[in-house]
Structures are given as structure tokens and as C-alpha cells.
Write a protein that holds these residues in place. Structure first.
Motif, PDB file in Angstrom:
ATOM      1  N   ASP A 103       1.096  -1.000   0.159  1.00  0.00           N
ATOM      2  CA  ASP A 103       0.106   0.636   0.122  1.00  0.00           C
ATOM      3  C   ASP A 103       1.455   1.087   0.089  1.00  0.00           C
ATOM      4  OD1 ASP A 103      -2.258  -1.604   0.384  1.00  0.00           O
ATOM      5  OD2 ASP A 103      -2.236  -1.107   2.281  1.00  0.00           O
ATOM      6  N   SER A 104       0.456   2.064  -0.789  1.00  0.00           N
ATOM      7  CA  SER A 104       0.681   3.620  -0.700  1.00  0.00           C
ATOM      8  C   SER A 104       0.361   4.857  -1.262  1.00  0.00           C
ATOM      9  CB  SER A 104       2.148   3.245  -2.020  1.00  0.00           C
ATOM     10  OG  SER A 104       1.653   2.904  -3.508  1.00  0.00           O
ATOM     11  N   GLN A 105       1.171   5.985  -0.775  1.00  0.00           N
ATOM     12  CA  GLN A 105       0.079   7.568  -1.500  1.00  0.00           C
ATOM     13  C   GLN A 105       0.858   8.228  -2.296  1.00  0.00           C
ATOM     14  OE1 GLN A 105      -1.237   8.354   2.451  1.00  0.00           O
ATOM     15  NE2 GLN A 105      -3.102   8.408   2.118  1.00  0.00           N
ATOM     16  N   VAL A 106       0.394   8.584  -2.759  1.00  0.00           N
ATOM     17  CA  VAL A 106       1.139   9.315  -4.551  1.00  0.00           C
ATOM     18  C   VAL A 106       0.613  10.980  -3.656  1.00  0.00           C
ATOM     19  CG1 VAL A 106       1.454   9.954  -6.747  1.00  0.00           C
ATOM     20  CG2 VAL A 106       0.912   7.593  -6.070  1.00  0.00           C
ATOM     21  N   PHE A 107       1.784  12.232  -4.029  1.00  0.00           N
ATOM     22  CA  PHE A 107       1.699  13.323  -3.705  1.00  0.00           C
ATOM     23  C   PHE A 107       2.429  14.054  -4.556  1.00  0.00           C
ATOM     24  CE2 PHE A 107       1.348  11.186  -0.212  1.00  0.00           C
ATOM     25  CZ  PHE A 107      -0.269  11.933   0.554  1.00  0.00           C
ATOM     26  N   GLU A 108       2.024  15.320  -5.524  1.00  0.00           N
ATOM     27  CA  GLU A 108       2.858  15.704  -6.312  1.00  0.00           C
ATOM     28  C   GLU A 108       2.111  16.909  -6.327  1.00  0.00           C
ATOM     29  OE1 GLU A 108       1.175  15.609 -10.137  1.00  0.00           O
ATOM     30  OE2 GLU A 108       0.400  13.930 -10.350  1.00  0.00           O
ATOM     31  N   ALA A 109       3.438  18.218  -6.711  1.00  0.00           N
ATOM     32  CA  ALA A 109       3.625  19.409  -6.462  1.00  0.00           C
ATOM     33  C   ALA A 109       4.527  19.805  -7.275  1.00  0.00           C
ATOM     34  CB  ALA A 109       3.474  20.102  -5.119  1.00  0.00           C
ATOM     35  N   GLN A 110       4.469  20.880  -7.971  1.00  0.00           N
ATOM     36  CA  GLN A 110       6.249  21.635  -8.509  1.00  0.00           C
ATOM     37  C   GLN A 110       6.979  20.440  -8.815  1.00  0.00           C
ATOM     38  OE1 GLN A 110       7.655  24.562  -5.111  1.00  0.00           O
ATOM     39  NE2 GLN A 110       5.570  24.833  -4.672  1.00  0.00           N
ATOM     40  N   GLY A 111       6.371  20.134  -9.676  1.00  0.00           N
ATOM     41  CA  GLY A 111       7.546  19.267 -11.182  1.00  0.00           C
ATOM     42  C   GLY A 111       7.696  17.848  -9.958  1.00  0.00           C
ATOM     43  N   ILE A 112       7.994  17.568  -8.820  1.00  0.00           N
ATOM     44  CA  ILE A 112       7.812  16.395  -8.638  1.00  0.00           C
ATOM     45  C   ILE A 112       6.935  15.039  -8.101  1.00  0.00           C
ATOM     46  CG2 ILE A 112      10.656  17.120  -7.998  1.00  0.00           C
ATOM     47  CD1 ILE A 112       9.293  17.050  -5.040  1.00  0.00           C
ATOM     48  N   ALA A 113       7.014  14.716  -7.910  1.00  0.00           N
ATOM     49  CA  ALA A 113       5.942  13.284  -6.993  1.00  0.00           C
ATOM     50  C   ALA A 113       6.362  12.603  -6.385  1.00  0.00           C
ATOM     51  CB  ALA A 113       5.287  13.000  -7.953  1.00  0.00           C
ATOM     52  N   LEU A 114       5.796  12.131  -5.229  1.00  0.00           N
ATOM     53  CA  LEU A 114       6.438  11.313  -3.813  1.00  0.00           C
ATOM     54  C   LEU A 114       4.603   9.828  -3.877  1.00  0.00           C
ATOM     55  CD1 LEU A 114       6.921  13.670  -0.929  1.00  0.00           C
ATOM     56  CD2 LEU A 114       8.858  12.992  -3.023  1.00  0.00           C
ATOM     57  N   VAL A 115       5.620   8.786  -3.587  1.00  0.00           N
ATOM     58  CA  VAL A 115       5.143   8.153  -3.671  1.00  0.00           C
ATOM     59  C   VAL A 115       5.761   7.217  -1.613  1.00  0.00           C
ATOM     60  CG1 VAL A 115       4.379   5.350  -3.753  1.00  0.00           C
ATOM     61  CG2 VAL A 115       5.211   6.447  -5.576  1.00  0.00           C
ATOM     62  N   GLY A 116       4.208   7.660  -1.241  1.00  0.00           N
ATOM     63  CA  GLY A 116       5.147   7.476   0.255  1.00  0.00           C
ATOM     64  C   GLY A 116       4.113   5.644   0.154  1.00  0.00           C
ATOM     65  N   ILE A 117       5.114   5.035   1.603  1.00  0.00           N
ATOM     66  CA  ILE A 117       5.009   3.620   1.370  1.00  0.00           C
ATOM     67  C   ILE A 117       5.036   3.688   3.534  1.00  0.00           C
ATOM     68  CG2 ILE A 117       5.580   1.030   1.625  1.00  0.00           C
ATOM     69  CD1 ILE A 117       6.833   1.882  -0.497  1.00  0.00           C
ATOM     70  N   TRP A 118       3.696   4.427   4.059  1.00  0.00           N
ATOM     71  CA  TRP A 118       4.270   4.916   4.949  1.00  0.00           C
ATOM     72  C   TRP A 118       4.692   3.991   6.208  1.00  0.00           C
ATOM     73  CZ3 TRP A 118       6.053   9.322   3.931  1.00  0.00           C
ATOM     74  CH2 TRP A 118       5.082   9.672   3.489  1.00  0.00           C
ATOM     75  N   SER A 119       4.331   2.142   6.273  1.00  0.00           N
ATOM     76  CA  SER A 119       3.929   1.316   6.565  1.00  0.00           C
ATOM     77  C   SER A 119       5.701   1.238   7.477  1.00  0.00           C
ATOM     78  CB  SER A 119       2.554  -0.051   6.714  1.00  0.00           C
ATOM     79  OG  SER A 119       4.156  -0.735   5.084  1.00  0.00           O
ATOM     80  N   VAL A 120       7.126   1.397   6.681  1.00  0.00           N
ATOM     81  CA  VAL A 120       7.565   1.487   6.543  1.00  0.00           C
ATOM     82  C   VAL A 120       8.748   2.640   6.529  1.00  0.00           C
ATOM     83  CG1 VAL A 120       7.963  -0.855   6.371  1.00  0.00           C
ATOM     84  CG2 VAL A 120       7.744   0.462   4.671  1.00  0.00           C
ATOM     85  N   GLY A 121       8.217   3.476   6.596  1.00  0.00           N
ATOM     86  CA  GLY A 121       8.651   4.772   6.823  1.00  0.00           C
ATOM     87  C   GLY A 121       9.882   5.449   4.832  1.00  0.00           C
ATOM     88  N   LEU A 122       8.944   4.401   3.993  1.00  0.00           N
ATOM     89  CA  LEU A 122       9.969   4.282   2.958  1.00  0.00           C
ATOM     90  C   LEU A 122       9.195   5.775   1.826  1.00  0.00           C
ATOM     91  CD1 LEU A 122      12.021   3.584   1.032  1.00  0.00           C
ATOM     92  CD2 LEU A 122      10.499   1.650   0.457  1.00  0.00           C
ATOM     93  N   VAL A 123       9.768   6.301   1.326  1.00  0.00           N
ATOM     94  CA  VAL A 123       9.117   7.728   0.563  1.00  0.00           C
ATOM     95  C   VAL A 123      10.211   7.557  -0.965  1.00  0.00           C
ATOM     96  CG1 VAL A 123       9.233  10.029   0.385  1.00  0.00           C
ATOM     97  CG2 VAL A 123       8.723   9.553   1.895  1.00  0.00           C
TER      98      VAL A 123
END
Length: 119
Positions: A27-47
Motif C-alpha cells: 500500500d502506498s499514497q501518491v503526492f505531487e507538487a511543483q514538478g516532483i511526485a512522492l510515493v509514500g509507503i508509510w507502514s515502513v517509513g519509505l518515500v
């Protein structure tokens, strides 16, 4: 998975990466802003960052879990090699999950797995 309504190349790549990870049970979440995007895998603290690298695009993630001090180590993979990035991120996910929770973690679904093992 949460996806923003923006349509940047980074966001497209992040959503593609998140979908591939979801196909493996991560499971992950996607966030994007200002030309970059992040995929957060919060259960293990990985971005994972999806970002430009000159004329190409890449995924970059920290190999450190934040518990140490000093310089961070990063892994980088061109977005043209998405499957390689997914395998490497999955391996890091499993390692962190085992360390944090004392078990192998949720069963990871393998794409295109059929009966009878490998063919």
C-alpha cells in the motif's frame, strides 16, 4: 492509493509505480507538487521521489531508515526501468517490515503468477 488530479510527468510515473507496488500487495499514497511526485509507503517509513534527472526521469529513495546519524544513502533507478525499481523497493520494504514488526509482512502478490510455480 491516493492520487492527485494533476497531470505532471512525475505524477504519472509515481502513479505507475504505486500501481505496480499495489499489484505486489504494498500500500502506498501518491503526492505531487511543483514538478516532483512522492510515493509514500508509510507502514515502513519509505518515500520514493519521482523527479527529473536532466532529460530523463528517475525514482530515488533512501536506503536508511532514519534511525542512524550521518550521511544518507540513496538508491536511484531510471523510470525507464520501472520493474527494476519495483523489485528493489519491494526488497527494501520486506527488509524494513521484518525489522520493524518481527515478521515477513503481508503476503506479496506476484504479477502473472499461475498454478504450478514458475514456467
Amino acid at each position: 492509493m491516493t492520487v492527485s488530479a494533476q497531470g505532471s510527468p512525475a505524477g504519472h510515473l509515481a502513479r505507475e509505480l504505486a500501481a505496480a507496488l499495489e499489484g505486489r500487495g504494498i500500500d502506498s499514497q501518491v503526492f505531487e507538487a511543483q514538478g516532483i511526485a512522492l510515493v509514500g509507503i508509510w507502514s515502513v517509513g519509505l518515500v520514493v521521489w519521482c523527479e527529473p534527472n536532466g532529460e530523463a526521469w528517475r525514482s530515488r529513495w533512501s536506503l536508511d531508515d532514519g534511525s542512524g546519524t550521518g550521511r544518507r544513502s540513496y538508491a536511484v533507478c531510471t523510470c525507464a526501468a520501472m520493474e527494476t525499481a519495483v523489485r528493489r523497493i519491494e526488497g527494501l520494504y520486506r527488509e524494513r517490515y521484518r525489522r520493524m514488526y518481527g515478521e515477513a509482512g503481508p503476503e506479496v502478490r506476484r504479477p502473472h503468477s499461475g498454478e504450478g510455480g514458475r514456467g
